[in-house]
Every structure is written in structure tokens, then in C-alpha cells.
Design a protein around this motif. Structure first.
Motif, PDB file in Angstrom:
ATOM      1  N   ILE A 116       0.834  -1.232   0.000  1.00  0.00           N
ATOM      2  CA  ILE A 116       0.000   0.000   0.000  1.00  0.00           C
ATOM      3  C   ILE A 116       0.859   1.268   0.000  1.00  0.00           C
ATOM      4  O   ILE A 116       0.319   2.365  -0.103  1.00  0.00           O
ATOM      5  N   SER A 117       2.173   1.123   0.118  1.00  0.00           N
ATOM      6  CA  SER A 117       3.008   2.334   0.096  1.00  0.00           C
ATOM      7  C   SER A 117       3.928   2.325  -1.127  1.00  0.00           C
ATOM      8  O   SER A 117       3.611   2.950  -2.143  1.00  0.00           O
ATOM      9  N   ILE A 118       5.010   1.559  -1.057  1.00  0.00           N
ATOM     10  CA  ILE A 118       5.991   1.587  -2.138  1.00  0.00           C
ATOM     11  C   ILE A 118       5.407   1.158  -3.479  1.00  0.00           C
ATOM     12  O   ILE A 118       5.719   1.732  -4.522  1.00  0.00           O
ATOM     13  N   GLU A 119       4.549   0.140  -3.422  1.00  0.00           N
ATOM     14  CA  GLU A 119       3.991  -0.330  -4.693  1.00  0.00           C
ATOM     15  C   GLU A 119       2.822   0.527  -5.178  1.00  0.00           C
ATOM     16  O   GLU A 119       2.340   0.347  -6.286  1.00  0.00           O
ATOM     17  N   ASN A 120       2.336   1.434  -4.328  1.00  0.00           N
ATOM     18  CA  ASN A 120       1.241   2.317  -4.742  1.00  0.00           C
ATOM     19  C   ASN A 120       1.495   3.750  -4.270  1.00  0.00           C
ATOM     20  O   ASN A 120       0.704   4.318  -3.528  1.00  0.00           O
ATOM     21  N   PRO A 121       2.582   4.337  -4.746  1.00  0.00           N
ATOM     22  CA  PRO A 121       2.882   5.703  -4.291  1.00  0.00           C
ATOM     23  C   PRO A 121       1.782   6.696  -4.685  1.00  0.00           C
ATOM     24  O   PRO A 121       1.564   7.685  -3.988  1.00  0.00           O
ATOM     25  N   GLN A 122       1.110   6.418  -5.806  1.00  0.00           N
ATOM     26  CA  GLN A 122       0.037   7.328  -6.246  1.00  0.00           C
ATOM     27  C   GLN A 122      -1.107   7.354  -5.240  1.00  0.00           C
ATOM     28  O   GLN A 122      -1.930   8.262  -5.234  1.00  0.00           O
ATOM     29  N   PHE A 123      -1.133   6.341  -4.377  1.00  0.00           N
ATOM     30  CA  PHE A 123      -2.124   6.295  -3.305  1.00  0.00           C
ATOM     31  C   PHE A 123      -1.527   6.825  -2.004  1.00  0.00           C
ATOM     32  O   PHE A 123      -2.149   7.590  -1.276  1.00  0.00           O
ATOM     33  N   PHE A 124      -0.284   6.431  -1.741  1.00  0.00           N
ATOM     34  CA  PHE A 124       0.326   6.661  -0.431  1.00  0.00           C
ATOM     35  C   PHE A 124       0.879   8.063  -0.273  1.00  0.00           C
ATOM     36  O   PHE A 124       0.899   8.622   0.816  1.00  0.00           O
ATOM     37  N   ASN A 125       1.315   8.640  -1.368  1.00  0.00           N
ATOM     38  CA  ASN A 125       2.103   9.876  -1.281  1.00  0.00           C
ATOM     39  C   ASN A 125       1.310  11.134  -1.642  1.00  0.00           C
ATOM     40  O   ASN A 125       1.866  12.061  -2.194  1.00  0.00           O
ATOM     41  N   ARG A 126       0.002  11.119  -1.309  1.00  0.00           N
ATOM     42  CA  ARG A 126      -0.825  12.271  -1.647  1.00  0.00           C
ATOM     43  C   ARG A 126      -1.138  13.092  -0.398  1.00  0.00           C
ATOM     44  O   ARG A 126      -0.883  12.656   0.720  1.00  0.00           O
ATOM     45  N   ILE A 127      -1.734  14.255  -0.641  1.00  0.00           N
ATOM     46  CA  ILE A 127      -2.424  14.970   0.429  1.00  0.00           C
ATOM     47  C   ILE A 127      -3.905  14.681   0.202  1.00  0.00           C
ATOM     48  O   ILE A 127      -4.555  15.260  -0.673  1.00  0.00           O
ATOM     49  N   HIS A 128      -4.425  13.756   0.956  1.00  0.00           N
ATOM     50  CA  HIS A 128      -5.764  13.235   0.666  1.00  0.00           C
ATOM     51  C   HIS A 128      -6.142  12.306   1.823  1.00  0.00           C
ATOM     52  O   HIS A 128      -5.262  11.705   2.445  1.00  0.00           O
ATOM     53  N   ASN A 129      -7.432  12.148   2.071  1.00  0.00           N
ATOM     54  CA  ASN A 129      -7.821  11.232   3.149  1.00  0.00           C
ATOM     55  C   ASN A 129      -7.373   9.798   2.840  1.00  0.00           C
ATOM     56  O   ASN A 129      -7.088   9.024   3.750  1.00  0.00           O
ATOM     57  N   HIS A 130      -7.296   9.439   1.560  1.00  0.00           N
ATOM     58  CA  HIS A 130      -6.803   8.106   1.200  1.00  0.00           C
ATOM     59  C   HIS A 130      -5.404   7.884   1.783  1.00  0.00           C
ATOM     60  O   HIS A 130      -5.118   6.852   2.390  1.00  0.00           O
ATOM     61  N   SER A 131      -4.543   8.853   1.551  1.00  0.00           N
ATOM     62  CA  SER A 131      -3.160   8.714   1.990  1.00  0.00           C
ATOM     63  C   SER A 131      -3.064   8.692   3.508  1.00  0.00           C
ATOM     64  O   SER A 131      -2.220   7.996   4.078  1.00  0.00           O
ATOM     65  N   THR A 132      -3.924   9.460   4.164  1.00  0.00           N
ATOM     66  CA  THR A 132      -3.915   9.446   5.622  1.00  0.00           C
ATOM     67  C   THR A 132      -4.137   8.026   6.131  1.00  0.00           C
ATOM     68  O   THR A 132      -3.479   7.562   7.056  1.00  0.00           O
ATOM     69  N   TRP A 133      -5.090   7.346   5.518  1.00  0.00           N
ATOM     70  CA  TRP A 133      -5.321   5.948   5.894  1.00  0.00           C
ATOM     71  C   TRP A 133      -4.078   5.099   5.620  1.00  0.00           C
ATOM     72  O   TRP A 133      -3.658   4.295   6.448  1.00  0.00           O
ATOM     73  N   GLY A 134      -3.494   5.315   4.439  1.00  0.00           N
ATOM     74  CA  GLY A 134      -2.299   4.552   4.085  1.00  0.00           C
ATOM     75  C   GLY A 134      -1.150   4.841   5.050  1.00  0.00           C
ATOM     76  O   GLY A 134      -0.478   3.932   5.553  1.00  0.00           O
ATOM     77  N   ASN A 135      -0.940   6.116   5.333  1.00  0.00           N
ATOM     78  CA  ASN A 135       0.137   6.518   6.241  1.00  0.00           C
ATOM     79  C   ASN A 135      -0.067   5.912   7.626  1.00  0.00           C
ATOM     80  O   ASN A 135       0.847   5.348   8.224  1.00  0.00           O
ATOM     81  N   ALA A 136      -1.293   6.011   8.133  1.00  0.00           N
ATOM     82  CA  ALA A 136      -1.566   5.492   9.471  1.00  0.00           C
ATOM     83  C   ALA A 136      -1.410   3.977   9.498  1.00  0.00           C
ATOM     84  O   ALA A 136      -0.878   3.409  10.460  1.00  0.00           O
ATOM     85  N   ALA A 137      -1.850   3.323   8.447  1.00  0.00           N
ATOM     86  CA  ALA A 137      -1.760   1.858   8.394  1.00  0.00           C
ATOM     87  C   ALA A 137      -0.300   1.421   8.488  1.00  0.00           C
ATOM     88  O   ALA A 137       0.077   0.579   9.308  1.00  0.00           O
ATOM     89  N   VAL A 138       0.526   2.035   7.641  1.00  0.00           N
ATOM     90  CA  VAL A 138       1.949   1.680   7.634  1.00  0.00           C
ATOM     91  C   VAL A 138       2.608   2.081   8.959  1.00  0.00           C
ATOM     92  O   VAL A 138       3.405   1.335   9.538  1.00  0.00           O
ATOM     93  N   GLY A 139       2.248   3.255   9.441  1.00  0.00           N
ATOM     94  CA  GLY A 139       2.830   3.731  10.687  1.00  0.00           C
ATOM     95  C   GLY A 139       2.431   2.884  11.879  1.00  0.00           C
ATOM     96  O   GLY A 139       3.258   2.548  12.729  1.00  0.00           O
ATOM     97  N   MET A 140       1.185   2.505  11.967  1.00  0.00           N
ATOM     98  CA  MET A 140       0.715   1.755  13.126  1.00  0.00           C
ATOM     99  C   MET A 140       1.310   0.346  13.166  1.00  0.00           C
ATOM    100  O   MET A 140       1.740  -0.119  14.215  1.00  0.00           O
ATOM    101  N   ILE A 141       1.364  -0.296  12.008  1.00  0.00           N
ATOM    102  CA  ILE A 141       1.973  -1.633  12.025  1.00  0.00           C
ATOM    103  C   ILE A 141       3.474  -1.495  12.295  1.00  0.00           C
ATOM    104  O   ILE A 141       4.075  -2.318  13.006  1.00  0.00           O
ATOM    105  N   GLY A 142       4.080  -0.412  11.783  1.00  0.00           N
ATOM    106  CA  GLY A 142       5.495  -0.149  12.055  1.00  0.00           C
ATOM    107  C   GLY A 142       5.747   0.041  13.549  1.00  0.00           C
ATOM    108  O   GLY A 142       6.718  -0.492  14.109  1.00  0.00           O
ATOM    109  N   LEU A 143       4.878   0.795  14.186  1.00  0.00           N
ATOM    110  CA  LEU A 143       5.033   1.028  15.621  1.00  0.00           C
ATOM    111  C   LEU A 143       4.905  -0.279  16.408  1.00  0.00           C
ATOM    112  O   LEU A 143       5.648  -0.523  17.354  1.00  0.00           O
ATOM    113  N   VAL A 144       3.952  -1.109  16.014  1.00  0.00           N
ATOM    114  CA  VAL A 144       3.765  -2.376  16.732  1.00  0.00           C
ATOM    115  C   VAL A 144       4.948  -3.310  16.497  1.00  0.00           C
ATOM    116  O   VAL A 144       5.462  -3.935  17.421  1.00  0.00           O
TER     117      VAL A 144
END
Lengths: 750, 750
Positions: free
Chosen positions: A187-215
Motif C-alpha cells: 500500500i506504500s511503495i507499490e502504490n505511491p500514487q495512493f500513499f504519497n498524496r495529500i488526501h484522506n486516502h493517503s492518511t489511511w495509508g500513512n496510518a496503516a503503515v505507521g501503526m503496524i510499524g510502531l507495533v
């Protein structure tokens, strides 16, 4: 028993080992949303906190029922609303709940349920192709879009955190290697057009990657989440499947950029409250995770506490029933009773200043998160600390710096008027500069259509945006604003709209008897300036406050202007003659007009046009200043709607042609009452006798109102100097008016 | 003080003197609705009965506010909704209340208010001409119709009774001679076309004359009220302004005839619940007066206690929210919260068997009459005797003898199905034999339009019936019933309709899993028999009960049949292709069709046509058997509606041509759920795979249902023998079915 001890030892060993690698890993699990200490507090209070206990009981019933049904992780196939979509969605909701139940109840059946389902996903994921449905600009694997895959990971990170210590190190490694890490990369590296935006979509992507990263204690994922992908290779002109631009030139990315950019310093989210509600869950959950694991970031203090302010902004952008004003793309009916707002209110209470007014919202919601913050709220309610949440008038800036227009809500008694002078609102923005909607006791009296979409109802276009969202709902004519030459603002072009915003002229609610907001729009139609001023006036002799709406247009040449009023309710009376055509034909060919039928047309009977209607126990009258050549039009939505996607709503429209400069002055007067039970009609007639433009030039605009008993009032305004200290003088019909500041309101009794 | 003693002596002398003339006068006043003994009981309980005290407090606040405003008895001028109409209406309501307050509080300011206003009326009445508005067939003096004048006298009789003893004999004589007696004569002798009918109008007239007669001790008026005017000189063919016949040949008149004729033995009032509610006030108040003053008449036992039964009939004809099913002319939204139902429930409780279930309705109403019966109810509630009013399925006969068809309400869980097979329903009747409406949790899913009228809203046609009531609302096409050759039942002729009624075939709700009602109509279209059978089936595997609707048509020649479904809600999906026209044109020229636009048209895609829609949190699917040549039509109301009097409601219609005999079998299936707050769509798809007519001849009709999981069920019915003990045998597709009685339902699992 043996197995458990072994596992605990394993965990402790792992913890010791990992601690050398990173501070992140130094804490025991759970640590993301639930915390070890928090769980202890919760367990200590169990059975003594009514709202918490009730929420726990409901959650347990839900999850037990699901466990009884068994686990299903079907091969992905459907759009939203379809079985595989809804099943995977239900799965992630259940995983999160089961994780929480395991922690709070310490019953291993919940941990087993989470583990077993995670391993089914683990077994499936590595060979899973891209989802077969092709509509999305960023197709997911479990779902048709990466957005929903990200939803999954935001929830599942929490579940994983809850059973982390219960799992063996080997199990964890297997899950992380085969499921979580590839999932996060997809959801990040393979879909930068989704992950690297200023958009609610990206917020979900960022949080998803960040939360699993934190855990997982995966620094790389956390950094990627916070700051985006460095080299994403995206081109500036790419678009998503809703027609939104992927990104602007030079734009930042990642969680922090998504916090900095779309939120104004007042906490207004540029897409509007409907999407703010949606994005609030990953924003706030990721923030709680950061607060727990990286407290040094002080995420809740970030940008002058914008995350906490955003929760207040959201509540303030809801009507008397808690339903969000449908600004931009928004499904009507969404409210602060949604699960996202339960989270938001709980977190804002706990991580904010324990505001007792938030407790009254939580009380209405009737449930709490089963977390530290939910416990805080439930304890606050147990101790009866709740105070009513008083919604008053509010003016919220838009734009990262608060310099791109804004939203004003004028409130008085039962009335709420929402005036929009924002920026475009990213890809979910509508073309409705200087539009407004009017609510009375939570009912829309002048409506904003909202969006043309039935979210998650598969029969209606897969639950996604319908084409009528673009062809109707986004167009200017779908809103209570001015349309020039049957063309939408910015010609309905997103790139153009995104470059501009309206400008606040002034906002003044210091006098509760007359609250005024005024703003200008210079870019919607090149060469034309729109200047709209709205006053909510609590006038003696009227049952309810009245709305005064003054719209001045300055253009370079002759144009056609349409001013629609999307009134809701049963038409009562008009003070002009009109014809109704024998057959209904489409009123236009494009820009939304193709969806309207013309149901009636007439011309003014005098200087004022009046139209009254009835809705939910009350009468409303529109009084507007007319010119002899004005056309008065009744329209009905529903043309060019082959799938019956649109509601058959009415509108009334004033059409005026051929002036480079003109003024539309209008009043909306709520009055009287009627009930089909009493069948008694009280004050069904307007109290207003006349509304006149008394004076109009480049500098000043003056309107006068006369009521049926002869009382007169005058509203004077300065058009191009909002200086509050400037003195003005004007003589009209031999009467001299002198005042200070951009407007003046004078009442005189007969 | 002196004056008061004198007055009391005067009263006592008068009483002694009058007692020799008539038993009627023997009691002390008040005696009509309040009684001397009742007032003593009320005063003894004051301050100890919460609901009574609250109602008293509210009434006192109302009346005190009116007294403070002063008395106004303007020269009559307006239709309903206009000032003079509403003022006189408010006056009579206030007079009645003030009289009650005088008795209960013994505060003379209320007596003075009543007296002063009565003398203003007395001074005005004798020279008052007929009301200037000319629309009514029986114009009043204070109001545009005698009906409202009668309303006035029904209320004012009570006020006069309350201050009777406080007035001097001279004052009484002046009021009776100049106001009450001429008033009573005007609405009776001078308007026999109003007074001598079987109609709710006459009930008001009868009660008005009777109640003032009872208070005055005027035997002649009481006799006139009870038995009508002997020689009224009316011709049989006269009509009122709603187009209703004044009277039939040889018809009786007066209060007792109005009780005997329009009420069936089950208490169903032939005009329908909306008008029953309206008429219930004079019926019940006059009855209370008779019970108090002429107890020997035993009016509440009359016709096997029909008055008490009628209150239960009314409550049973309301939906889950207490709103009356809009049978015949009826304004939607009218409910048991109306003031008339407060009276009805209080009186039925007190003069009936103190039914604790009525207390739960009174509790919801939140107020009681300030009378003996209101006190009873409030005491019952104080003592916590209330039990829930359980509405179950009910079948109510129509006609004075209960032999003119009826109304069945099938209820199960959240669903209520109202099946109409009544007589015409006097002048307020609609042409909708064998129609039905379907409700779910108090929402109409298949609607009856109700009436085209905004009662008492002057802007809308003076608050009176709009012409669209005749041209649309009364027509067959406005209902969920079959229309032959675009013509309404009985060709829309009242005289013809009034001669006929449908016939019950059978009604069986003994098995709560399958409740069935079946009726036939042989006269709506000469030469055509309609036979409709409705079953409410609680079937395992379905979320909610489903409706099975079998309509068999036997005609003499080839006809065109239209079967409309007036579905309410947002269209979700259709299983057939359809076209939508570019311009909307009227679908017909008469009988209601001129008000419909054709919005879409298609043909069946197979043996079943499916249409699904969404309303208020739930999905609904219609499945109907189709023939290849059927036309499937989407219509929208609103054509030929120059004043915007009609709602823009949708309907779906099956049109079939050219069969002398045909069957329409349909299912309405409620399923799943959706909420704009959760945005989760559950079971949005129908569970039904196929609906088939398995067998059809003159004797038997068999339909089969197959669900998506392969379960099959079969409904078999005997068409012309409702004998419950008769045995039947039928072989279909090699399966033998044997059963007893007119229908049989068989479930079989895959």
C-alpha cells in the motif's frame, strides 16, 4: 500452561533483544492504543463504570457471535456492498475487537480467534493477486482499492498489538514476514500514487503503515509513514478515479504533511466534515500510537493542537441532530453518532483537557472505546461531570495557514446558517463559492444536495460515486449560489478551482441580535466579482430570526445570472403568476442543468417576489427583490437520470439577464406553525411587507425592510472597506445615517 | 357576596320550578360533561394526581393568556385558516376551557370571561347574516359552513353548563332566547340539508343541538337532536359541496341514526378513521351528556356498546406511531395524539371497563380531560395500572349490520398491512376496492396517497378540499389496486359506488405464521370479478415477514389492467431493461392518469419482475409474476398540477392487456438494513429466487416460492368455497396436495 510460560519467556527475551535495536521496541505490548498500564486500570474498574461495562458487553456479544459462526477469509472478488468486501471489512472490525477483549477479559479464546484469522490471511496473502475489480486508480489486494486495504491494516495493527506477547516469536516472525511487511509495502511503495498524496486516502495509508510499524518496531515503516516515500516517481498531472489530482508540484507527503496541509489552524479539514470524520479515525489512532510510543513527538500539541481542535470543528459543523452539514462530497445523515466520532470524542477528551462538554456528546453516543480514553470518558460520565455542548456561531478558516477562505456557521435559536467561502476542498470539493444552506431544528430548509452516491450499497453503482455526482452534485447549480451563463464556477475545472479560494470580507457575531458574515469571490468567473453578505437577525416582532442575504455582482459585460433556492418542503404560495408546461423538458444541456426539468415559469408581480413553503411544522417565506424582466423559474430534479439515482427535489430560481452589475437582496423568514395532529395553522402568512434596495453604488449598499405593521429597518453596508473603526455617513431619502465599521443595522418602530 | 347568594337562591328556585316540567332539569349544573359530584371529587384530589394537575396547569396557562389578550368576536369573513375563522374557533375552545376552570378552581374570573364573551356573541348573533363565503352547501353564520357553527355550539354548551348557576335567571333567559335557541334552530331547522343527513357533519349538528338542549332543559331540541327533523322537505338527489349525496331515500336522521347507520357492530365508522376521529368528539361528548342527564337511555350500551367499541376500532386503525391509516379522505399524520382522541380514550376508560391498556395510550398522550373521566384516567396512571396496548391483527366489518365488507389489518412484528374491502364510505369514500397499504415500523412502504387537502391552511384553497382531491386522490389509480381500462372503480360515480361493497371471502389469523385475508369485488367493473388474497407470512430464513399478494381477475372480454405499487423510498434496482423518456408527458387524460408523468417503461426480462427500494433503514423488494407482453411502467405524480398541490411521489405499475382472465401474484419482501451513520449495507439483495403460478383454473390457484438457497414453499387456495371443513386434493407436477379449508401453505426445505 507450560506453553504460555514459554511464550512469555520468549516474549521477554525478544523484548530484551529488540530493545537494543530501537527505543520503539522498549515498551511491553500492548502499547499502541491500549497500554499495559491502561489495561490494568481498566481491569481494576471493571463492573463499576456503567457506560464502559455496557460497551464491553455489547462488544463481547458481537465478537462471540462471530466466533460462533467461524472464520471466513474469501478470495477477494466484489466491490463494496458485495460479500467478499463486506466479509473482509467485518473481519478487520472483529479482529480489532477480539484483540481488545483478549486484553481486557484475558480470555485466550479471543487471542486464538485473532491468531487463527491472521494466519489464514498470512497463508493467502503472499499469492494474492491484485483485486480483480478495475475501477480504482490504486487497486488493493483484499479490496478493490488500497484505501480499504489500509483500513484493514489500521484495525489489524491494533489486534496484532493486543496478542503480540501471547504469540510465539516464530509466529510473530511468520506474520510479519509474510503478511504485515509485504502488506505495508504494497500500500506504500507499490502504490505511491495512493500513499504519497495529500488526501484522506493517503492518511489511511500513512496510518496503516505507521501503526503496524510502531507495533513491529519497524523504524523504516514508521519513517515512511510520517514523511512519505522519498522518490515516488509520480508525475504532477496524474488523477485518481474520482477525477482528483494525485498531487501538486512540490507537495510534501506522509502523515505529518497530511496533518499540516489539509487542516487549517482552526481544525477545519479542507475536504469538509464528512471526509474529516472518515479521516479522523486514522489521524487520531495513529496519534494515540505516537503519543504512547513516541511521546517526545508531542503529536497532540502539533500545529497548536490542531488534532484536538479538529474534533471541535467537526462537532461544530453538525446540525441540531448531530448530522454533519453536507459540505462538498458528503452523504446526508452521517453524524457524530458514527463510530469514528466515538473515537474522536473519547480521544479528544482524554488527550485534551477533559472538557466536560465533550462528555455530553459521549453520553448521546451511548458507547465508548474500550481503551484508556474510553475509560476516561466513562469515568467522567459516572461522576456526572457532563455539561451540555453549546454550539454557537463559529467561523473556521480553511487552508494550511488559515488563509484560504473558510466556513461560517451563524446560529441563533433553532436556526443554523452555513456559509461557504472556502478553498476547493481537494478532489471532493464542489463548485459552490459563497453558497449557503439553512437549517431549522436540524431540518434543511434550503438544502445542499450532498453527494450522488449510496455508500456501500452495491446495487447503486457498486456503492461508489455515481456519474451524477460529477454531472449534478458537484455543479454550482446544485447549490444555493449564483451561476453565471449556465456555467459552473471555475468552469467546473478542478485545476482552476484548486488555485483559488474566496476571501472573507468580515465576520461579526459580537451582537447576538445581528450576526453577519460577508465574503467575496473574484475567480469563479473571470472578470466577475461576487460579494455575498448574510445576516441572521433576531428582530423584535418576528417569531424566529430571519436571514438577510445580499448578493452583489460586478461583471465586465452583460451576463445571465441564475440564483437558485433549493427549498425543501411543500409549496404554499407564490405572489406572482406562472405557467406550468404540459410536458417537462430538460432545462439545459450541461453543467447540471441537464438534470433539471422546468416545472413552471413566470415574471415578477412587483418589486418583490415572494414564495412560501411548509416543512416539519413551520412555514417559510422567501422575499426577494425583483426586476421587471426577471424570470422566475420552478425546477425539479430528475432529468437525464436513467438509473433513478437522483432525488426529485424542487428548486426555485431567479434568472436575470443583461446587467454588468446587479444586486439580489433576499430574506428567508421562518414563521408560524402547523401540525397535522392539531390541524391548526398559526401565522401562515409572512410578516414582511416589502424589501427594497434603498441605495447602491460602488461604495455602499443599503437595503430596507418594512413589516406588515409598518415597522421599518435598514441594513447599510460598506462594500470595500471592512475597517471596524472607519466612520461613514450617507444620506438616503433625506435621512442621514452615520456609523462606524463595515455595516450598520437600524430598527425603527412605526 | 350578596349577589352570589341571590344568584344561588334564584337558581334553586328555578330548579324547583323547572323540575315540575321535566326530569331533565332536575339536576343541578354542571351536569352535562362535568357533574356537581364529579367536580367535588376532582377538587378533593387536586394536587395529588400528576397528569391531571399538569393538564390543569397547562389549561390555566392557555386561558390566562387569552384572558390577558382580551375578547375579540370579529364580524365573520374568512375561510378556515383566515383570521375570523381561527379567532372564533379559538374562542369556543377557550370558552369550554374557561368554564371548566371556573368549576374546578372556583375562580370567578373564568365565569366572567365566559359570560362576557357569550354576551358579545348574543349581541352580535341576532343580526348576523349568513356567512359571506359561498362555497358551502350549508353556510353558517360565524363560520363559512354550519359544520363549524356546530363545533362552536358543542364546545359552548359545555361552557354555558359550567357557569349556568353563576348566571342570573335573566342572563340565562337573554342568552337562551337571543343566542342559543336561534343558533340551534339555524343549524337544524333552517339547514335540514346539513342536519338531517347520515354524515359526520350531521353528527356535529345533532350533538350541538342536543347538548345545548340538555343544558337548557329544552326537550324539543333534545328530541330533534336524537331523532332528526321530521319533515325536512329534502329531495333525495341533492349534493353537498364535496359532491356527496345529502341523503338516500327513506333514510333516518338524528344522533341515534348517525350512531346506528355509519358504525358497524365492530365500531368501524364507514367514512374511515380520519373522520371517525373528527366525529368521535360530538358522539362521545353527547353520549356523556345523555349518560349524565338521561342515564335511563344507557347510551354507552346502545347497539352492543358500539361507542366504546369504536374507540378500540380507532386505535386499532393506527400505525406503530399512533397515526391513523389514511383510508378514504384523510390527512396523513393525524393520530391518537389529537385532542379528540384524548377525549375518546378518557371516556372509553371511564364509561367502559377501566381497561388498563387504554391507560398506556393516555400516558403517551400526556394529558387528560379535566372531567370525571379524565380524573379516572389520571388516577389509574397515578396508581400505575397501565398495561401496553397490544395491537394485533384485526378484521372490522363495515355497514350498519356489519354486512357491507370491511377492513382487515394483518400485523406481525414491525409490519402492518391494511386491506380495504369496505362499502363506499359516504361522501369521503375513495374508489379503491381491494386496495392495500403496507407499513413497517410506522412508515408507509406502499402508500395510500391520503387526501389532497391542507386542512385549515388558508393559502392552499382556503384550507378546504382541493380539486386534485377529486381528480387524483379519490381515483383508483391513486391506490394500490387494479384499474381496468384506465377507468376508476364504479366509473368514479358516487351513486353507483354507494350501492355496493366488496365481499369477504375469508379471514384467518389463527396461525400467526401465516395470516390471510381474501375478498372479492364484483361491481367495481361490471362483468369483471376481482379476487384478491393477501397473506402475511413469517417464514423461517427471512429477516421479516413477507407479503404474498394474489390478485385474480375474471372478466367477460379483453381489457387493459394496470396494477400500481405506490412504493415509497429510493429506487435501488430493477431486474429488467427500461427506457427513460427525454421529456415527461402526462400518462393519460382522465381518472387520475392526467396527473401522472411516465418516467420509464420497459418489458419483463423473464417470468418474474423484481424491483427493490430503500426506505428508513431497510430494503424492500417487489417480486411479481410477469407475462412477456406486460408493460412495466415508472410513473411520477405532478402533471396537471398548476398550484403545486400534489407531492412528487413515484409509483411502479404493471400493465397487462387482452386477457379475460389473469392472475397477478406478487411478493413484497422487507430485508436487510442500511444506515447513513454506519454506512454498512446488510442483506441488500432479495432472498427470493422465483415466484411462480403453479396452477390456475376456476376452482384452484396455486403459487410457489423458491428462495436463493433452494427452499420452496407453496400456497394453495380454493377460489370459490371458503368452507373451513371441506377437504381438497390437487396433483401438481406429480405431487399430491391434500388439505382442508380454503387455503393451505406448505414449506419444504432443500
Amino acid at each position: 500452561m507450560c506453553r504460555r510460560i514459554f511464550r512469555l519467556i520468549g516474549v521477554q527475551l525478544a523484548v530484551l533483544w529488540m530493545a537494543q535495536l530501537s527505543m520503539v521496541q522498549a515498551q511491553e505490548h500492548p502499547k499502541l492504543i491500549l497500554t499495559k498500564a491502561g489495561v490494568e486500570r481498566i481491569r481494576a474498574e471493571l463492573g463499576t463504570v456503567p457506560l464502559f461495562d455496557a460497551s464491553l458487553e455489547r462488544m463481547q456479544a458481537d465478537v462471540d457471535a462471530e466466533i460462533a459462526m467461524g472464520i471466513d477469509t474469501p478470495i477477494p472478488r466484489d466491490y463494496s456492498g458485495g460479500y467478499t468486501h463486506e466479509r473482509h471489512k467485518r473481519n478487520f472490525l472483529m479482529l480489532q475487537k477480539a484483540g481488545v477483549l483478549y486484553q481486557i477479559l484475558q480470555d485466550e479464546k479471543y487471542a486464538r480467534y485473532v491468531r487463527d484469522m491472521l494466519f489464514q490471511y498470512e497463508a493467502m496473502y503472499k499469492d494474492l493477486p491484485i483485486h480483480p475489480k478495475e475501477r480504482s486508480y490504486a487497486r488493493g489486494k483484499l479490496f478493490w482499492q488500497c484505501l480499504n486495504d489500509s483500513n484493514w491494516l489500521v484495525y489489524v495493527s491494533q489486534a496484532y498489538d493486543c496478542i503480540y506477547e501471547w504469540l510465539s516469536a516464530g509466529e510473530r516472525q511468520q506474520l510479519e514476514t509474510n503478511l504485515f511487511r509485504p502488506f505495508a509495502d504494497f500500500i506504500s511503495i507499490e502504490n505511491p500514487q495512493f500513499f504519497n498524496r495529500i488526501h484522506n486516502h493517503s492518511t489511511w495509508g500513512n496510518a496503516a503503515v505507521g501503526m503496524i510499524g510502531l507495533v513491529m518496531g519497524d523504524e523504516e515503516l514508521v519513517e515512511r509513514a510520517l514523511y512519505g516515500i522519498k522518490d515516488d516517481g509520480l508525475k504532477a498531472a496524474e488523477r485518481d478515479d474520482d477525477g482528483g489530482l494525485i498531487r501538486m508540484e512540490g507537495q510534501k507527503a506522509g502523515f505529518l504533511a497530511n496533518l499540516d496541509e489539509p487542516f487549517s489552524p482552526d481544525g477545519y479539514y479542507t475536504e469538509g466534515p464528512y471526509y474529516q470524520r472518515y479521516a479522523s479515525y486514522p489521524f487520531l489512532l495513529m496519534a494515540v500510537g505516537l503519543q504512547n510510543i513516541r511521546p517526545e513527538m508531542q503529536i497532540f500539541a502539533h500545529k497548536d493542537s490542531v488534532l484536538l481542535k479538529s474534533v471541535y470543528a467537526l462537532i461544530n459543523l453538525s446540525d441540531a441532530d448531530g448530522e454533519f452539514f453536507p459540505l462538498n462530497d458528503a452523504q446526508k445523515g452521517m453524524s457524530y453518532y458514527s463510530r469514528e466520532l466515538v473515537s474522536a470524542v473519547n480521544i479528544a477528551y482524554h488527550y485534551g483537557e477533559k472538557d466536560p462538554e465533550l462528555l455530553s456528546i459521549a453520553k448521546k453516543q451511548g458507547r465508548v472505546l474500550l481503551t484508556d480514553s474510553g475509560l476516561s470518558v466513562a469515568l467522567g460520565l459516572r461522576e456526572d461531570k457532563s455539561l451540555p455542548f453549546e454550539k454557537s456561531s463559529v467561523n473556521l478558516t480553511d487552508g494550511a495557514e488559515g488563509k484560504e477562505g473558510g466556513i461560517a456557521v451563524l446560529r441563533r435559536d433553532d436556526l443554523e446558517l452555513v456559509f461557504k467561502y472556502t478553498a476547493q476542498g481537494l478532489s471532493h470539493g464542489h463548485y459552490d463559492k459563497l453558497s449557503y444552506m439553512l437549517y431549522d431544528r436540524g431540518q434543511d430548509i434550503l438544502q445542499d444536495y450532498g453527494m450522488a452516491r449510496f455508500v456501500n450499497i452495491e446495487q447503486k453503482g457498486g456503492g461508489n460515486y455515481l456519474k451524477e455526482n460529477t454531472s449534478w452534485a458537484k455543479q454550482s447549480i446544485a447549490h444555493n449560489t449564483l451561476i453565471q451563463n449556465e456555467t459552473s464556477h471555475f468552469d467546473g475545472r478542478y485545476e482552476t478551482g484548486s488555485k483559488h479560494h474566496s476571501e472573507l470580507y468580515f465576520y461579526d457575531t459580537s451582537n447576538k441580535e445581528i450576526q453577519v458574515v460577508s465574503a467575496k469571490e473574484r475567480n469563479a468567473y473571470p472578470g466577475t466579482e461576487l460579494h455575498r453578505t448574510i445576516a441572521l437577525i433576531a428582530e423584535e416582532g418576528y417569531d424566529h430570526p430571519i436571514v438577510l442575504d445580499i448578493l452583489k455582482v460586478e461583471a465586465e459585460g452583460d451576463n445571465q445570472y441564475d440564483l437558485p433556492f433549493h427549498f425543501m418542503g411543500q409549496l404554499m404560495e407564490a405572489n406572482f403568476q406562472y405557467e406550468t408546461p404540459a410536458a417537462l423538458e430538460a432545462f439545459g444541456t450541461k453543467n447540471g442543468y441537464q438534470h433539471l426539468y422546468l416545472e413552471g415559469y413566470g415574471t415578477p408581480s412587483g418589486i418583490n417576489t415572494q414564495l412560501s413553503w411548509y416543512r416539519s411544522g413551520r412555514f417559510y417565506t422567501l422575499i426577494t427583490t425583483s426586476e421587471a424582466e426577471d424570470e422566475l423559474l420552478f425546477t425539479r430534479l430528475g432529468a437525464d437520470d436513467p438509473e433513478f439515482n437522483l432525488r426529485r427535489d424542487a428548486a426555485f430560481m431567479v434568472r436575470r439577464k443583461g446587467h454588468p452589475s446587479t444586486v439580489f437582496a433576499s430574506i428567508i423568514e421562518p414563521h408560524g406553525s402547523y401540525s397535522p395532529v392539531s390541524e391548526i395553522a398559526v401565522k401562515a402568512e409572512s410578516k414582511i411587507k416589502a424589501l427594497k434596495i434603498l441605495y447602491s453604488d460602488r461604495e455602499y449598499l443599503v437595503v430596507g425592510v418594512e413589516d406588515q405593521t409598518g415597522n421599518r429597518s435598514v441594513f447599510l453596508m460598506v462594500l470595500d472597506d471592512a475597517d471596524k473603526t472607519k466612520e461613514h455617513k450617507l444620506i438616503i431619502n433625506n435621512t442621514e445615517y452615520a456609523w462606524t465599521g463595515p455595516y450598520y443595522y437600524l430598527k425603527s418602530k412605526q
